[in-house]
Enzyme design. Structure first.
Site, PDB file in Angstrom:
ATOM      1  N   GLU A  98       0.855  -1.205   0.000  1.00  0.00           N
ATOM      2  CA  GLU A  98       0.000   0.000   0.000  1.00  0.00           C
ATOM      3  C   GLU A  98       0.880   1.240   0.000  1.00  0.00           C
ATOM      4  O   GLU A  98       2.001   1.200   0.509  1.00  0.00           O
ATOM      5  CB  GLU A  98      -0.853   0.029   1.279  1.00  0.00           C
ATOM      6  CG  GLU A  98      -2.318  -0.269   1.090  1.00  0.00           C
ATOM      7  CD  GLU A  98      -3.149   0.848   0.472  1.00  0.00           C
ATOM      8  OE1 GLU A  98      -2.610   1.703  -0.259  1.00  0.00           O
ATOM      9  OE2 GLU A  98      -4.371   0.857   0.697  1.00  0.00           O
ATOM     10  N   ASP A  99       0.340   2.337  -0.515  1.00  0.00           N
ATOM     11  CA  ASP A  99       1.088   3.592  -0.422  1.00  0.00           C
ATOM     12  C   ASP A  99       0.919   4.210   0.969  1.00  0.00           C
ATOM     13  O   ASP A  99       1.878   4.618   1.608  1.00  0.00           O
ATOM     14  CB  ASP A  99       0.666   4.573  -1.527  1.00  0.00           C
ATOM     15  CG  ASP A  99      -0.844   4.802  -1.601  1.00  0.00           C
ATOM     16  OD1 ASP A  99      -1.606   4.164  -0.844  1.00  0.00           O
ATOM     17  OD2 ASP A  99      -1.272   5.629  -2.426  1.00  0.00           O
ATOM     18  N   ASP A 102      -4.451   5.287   6.105  1.00  0.00           N
ATOM     19  CA  ASP A 102      -4.979   6.496   6.744  1.00  0.00           C
ATOM     20  C   ASP A 102      -6.026   6.086   7.784  1.00  0.00           C
ATOM     21  O   ASP A 102      -5.723   5.920   8.958  1.00  0.00           O
ATOM     22  CB  ASP A 102      -5.545   7.384   5.629  1.00  0.00           C
ATOM     23  CG  ASP A 102      -6.008   8.737   6.122  1.00  0.00           C
ATOM     24  OD1 ASP A 102      -5.555   9.159   7.187  1.00  0.00           O
ATOM     25  OD2 ASP A 102      -6.824   9.371   5.423  1.00  0.00           O
ATOM     26  N   PHE A 151      -1.869  16.000   4.395  1.00  0.00           N
ATOM     27  CA  PHE A 151      -2.075  15.407   3.080  1.00  0.00           C
ATOM     28  C   PHE A 151      -0.744  15.384   2.324  1.00  0.00           C
ATOM     29  O   PHE A 151      -0.141  16.424   2.078  1.00  0.00           O
ATOM     30  CB  PHE A 151      -3.121  16.190   2.290  1.00  0.00           C
ATOM     31  CG  PHE A 151      -3.509  15.474   1.032  1.00  0.00           C
ATOM     32  CD1 PHE A 151      -4.459  14.477   1.059  1.00  0.00           C
ATOM     33  CD2 PHE A 151      -2.880  15.769  -0.169  1.00  0.00           C
ATOM     34  CE1 PHE A 151      -4.796  13.780  -0.101  1.00  0.00           C
ATOM     35  CE2 PHE A 151      -3.207  15.078  -1.335  1.00  0.00           C
ATOM     36  CZ  PHE A 151      -4.170  14.087  -1.287  1.00  0.00           C
ATOM     37  N   ARG A 164       2.379  12.687  -8.909  1.00  0.00           N
ATOM     38  CA  ARG A 164       2.818  11.304  -8.649  1.00  0.00           C
ATOM     39  C   ARG A 164       4.294  11.118  -9.025  1.00  0.00           C
ATOM     40  O   ARG A 164       4.964  10.233  -8.525  1.00  0.00           O
ATOM     41  CB  ARG A 164       1.982  10.312  -9.464  1.00  0.00           C
ATOM     42  CG  ARG A 164       0.533  10.203  -9.011  1.00  0.00           C
ATOM     43  CD  ARG A 164      -0.107   8.988  -9.647  1.00  0.00           C
ATOM     44  NE  ARG A 164      -1.562   8.999  -9.579  1.00  0.00           N
ATOM     45  CZ  ARG A 164      -2.270   8.513  -8.568  1.00  0.00           C
ATOM     46  NH1 ARG A 164      -1.673   7.984  -7.528  1.00  0.00           N
ATOM     47  NH2 ARG A 164      -3.594   8.559  -8.600  1.00  0.00           N
TER      48      ARG A 164
HETATM   49  P1  5GP Z   1      -7.824   4.618   4.124  1.00  0.00           P
HETATM   50  O1  5GP Z   1      -8.918   3.690   3.741  1.00  0.00           O
HETATM   51  O2  5GP Z   1      -6.720   3.985   4.948  1.00  0.00           O
HETATM   52  O3  5GP Z   1      -8.367   5.850   4.776  1.00  0.00           O
HETATM   53  O4  5GP Z   1      -7.285   5.161   2.767  1.00  0.00           O
HETATM   54  C1  5GP Z   1      -6.121   4.850   2.160  1.00  0.00           C
HETATM   55  C2  5GP Z   1      -6.129   5.535   0.798  1.00  0.00           C
HETATM   56  O5  5GP Z   1      -6.497   6.932   0.908  1.00  0.00           O
HETATM   57  C3  5GP Z   1      -4.725   5.516   0.236  1.00  0.00           C
HETATM   58  O6  5GP Z   1      -4.487   4.363  -0.517  1.00  0.00           O
HETATM   59  C4  5GP Z   1      -4.708   6.802  -0.584  1.00  0.00           C
HETATM   60  O7  5GP Z   1      -5.217   6.553  -1.869  1.00  0.00           O
HETATM   61  C5  5GP Z   1      -5.653   7.743   0.119  1.00  0.00           C
HETATM   62  N1  5GP Z   1      -4.943   8.701   1.011  1.00  0.00           N
HETATM   63  C6  5GP Z   1      -5.032   8.795   2.351  1.00  0.00           C
HETATM   64  N2  5GP Z   1      -4.247   9.784   2.831  1.00  0.00           N
HETATM   65  C7  5GP Z   1      -3.634  10.335   1.753  1.00  0.00           C
HETATM   66  C8  5GP Z   1      -2.677  11.394   1.595  1.00  0.00           C
HETATM   67  O8  5GP Z   1      -2.207  12.055   2.542  1.00  0.00           O
HETATM   68  N3  5GP Z   1      -2.282  11.661   0.322  1.00  0.00           N
HETATM   69  C9  5GP Z   1      -2.740  10.979  -0.767  1.00  0.00           C
HETATM   70  N4  5GP Z   1      -2.275  11.332  -1.955  1.00  0.00           N
HETATM   71  N5  5GP Z   1      -3.644   9.971  -0.649  1.00  0.00           N
HETATM   72  C10 5GP Z   1      -4.079   9.645   0.601  1.00  0.00           C
END
Ligand code: 5GP
Length: 177
Positions: A98-99, A102, A151, A164
């Site tokens: 995963e990147d 959150d 963010f 990106r």
């Molecule tokens: P979660 O379900 O854990 O809230 O969401 C994860 C996804 O939200 C990540 O794979 C990403 O696509 C997006 N995301 C959450 N925080 C950020 C952030 O700070 N920057 C970016 N670019 N995407 C984020």
């Protein structure tokens, strides 16, 4: 509004950490066949750099596309598979890449979904973790950086599909003209 990006994590710091995490994975999965599943599409740079440090010649790769519905800026927890894996993971050792984690909602959905496919094991490896927003706890087996509630973009992560291509991880600042 003028967009200004501040560097949060440099490309040198990323390269060092990615090597460190790859070494842990190499040690933990010695002699095992592993499928690396990248969650599209923010993971592409991390996945590429990490896999170059994986020393087994028996690993395979696959991808999954997920989209979470957001109510405003918050994730609602509803996740949809927009592009599914190409191959079965039944009986395989899976490492999900995963990147960023959150709220944890996307990964907890994915883990539940993968359970039904009967893999031998599933581990999570993320480039970034933002622990302040966690809503659904997921056990993260490998992580590179824990970051504050900001963010972030760059190194695969986008802001409105842009940025990106930045080689580092940055934070966006908006300045009034
Ligand atoms: P979660 O379900 O854990 O809230 O969401 C994860 C996804 O939200 C990540 O794979 C990403 O696509 C997006 N995301 C959450 N925080 C950020 C952030 O700070 N920057 C970016 N670019 N995407 C984020």
């Amino acid at each position: 509004m003028i967009e200004k990006v501040h560097q949060l994590i440099s490309k040198e710091e990323i390269a060092l950490k990615v090597k460190e995490v790859a070494t842990q994975i190499n040690n933990d999965y010695k002699g095992k066949d592993v499928v690396f599943v990248g969650v599209l599409k923010g993971v592409f740079m991390f996945m590429s750099d990490l896999l170059k440090e994986i020393n087994s010649t028996r690993v395979t790769t696959d991808f999954i596309g997920l989209s979470s519905y957001k109510g405003g800026t918050k994730s609602t927890g509803e996740v949809e598979i927009t592009a599914d894996l190409k191959d079965s993971i039944e009986g395989k050792h899976v490492i999900v890449l995963e990147d960023i984690v959150d709220t944890g909602l996307t990964l907890s959905f994915l883990l539940k979904n993968f359970e039904k496919r009967k893999p031998a094991s599933v581990a999570i490896c993320t480039l970034l973790e933002k622990p302040s927003n966690i809503e659904k706890y997921v056990k993260i087996d490998y992580k590179c950086f824990v970051i504050p509630d900001k963010f972030v973009l760059g190194y695969g992560l986008d802001y409105d599909e842009r940025y990106r291509n930045l080689p580092y991880i940055g934070v966006m600042e908006f300045i009034e003209e």
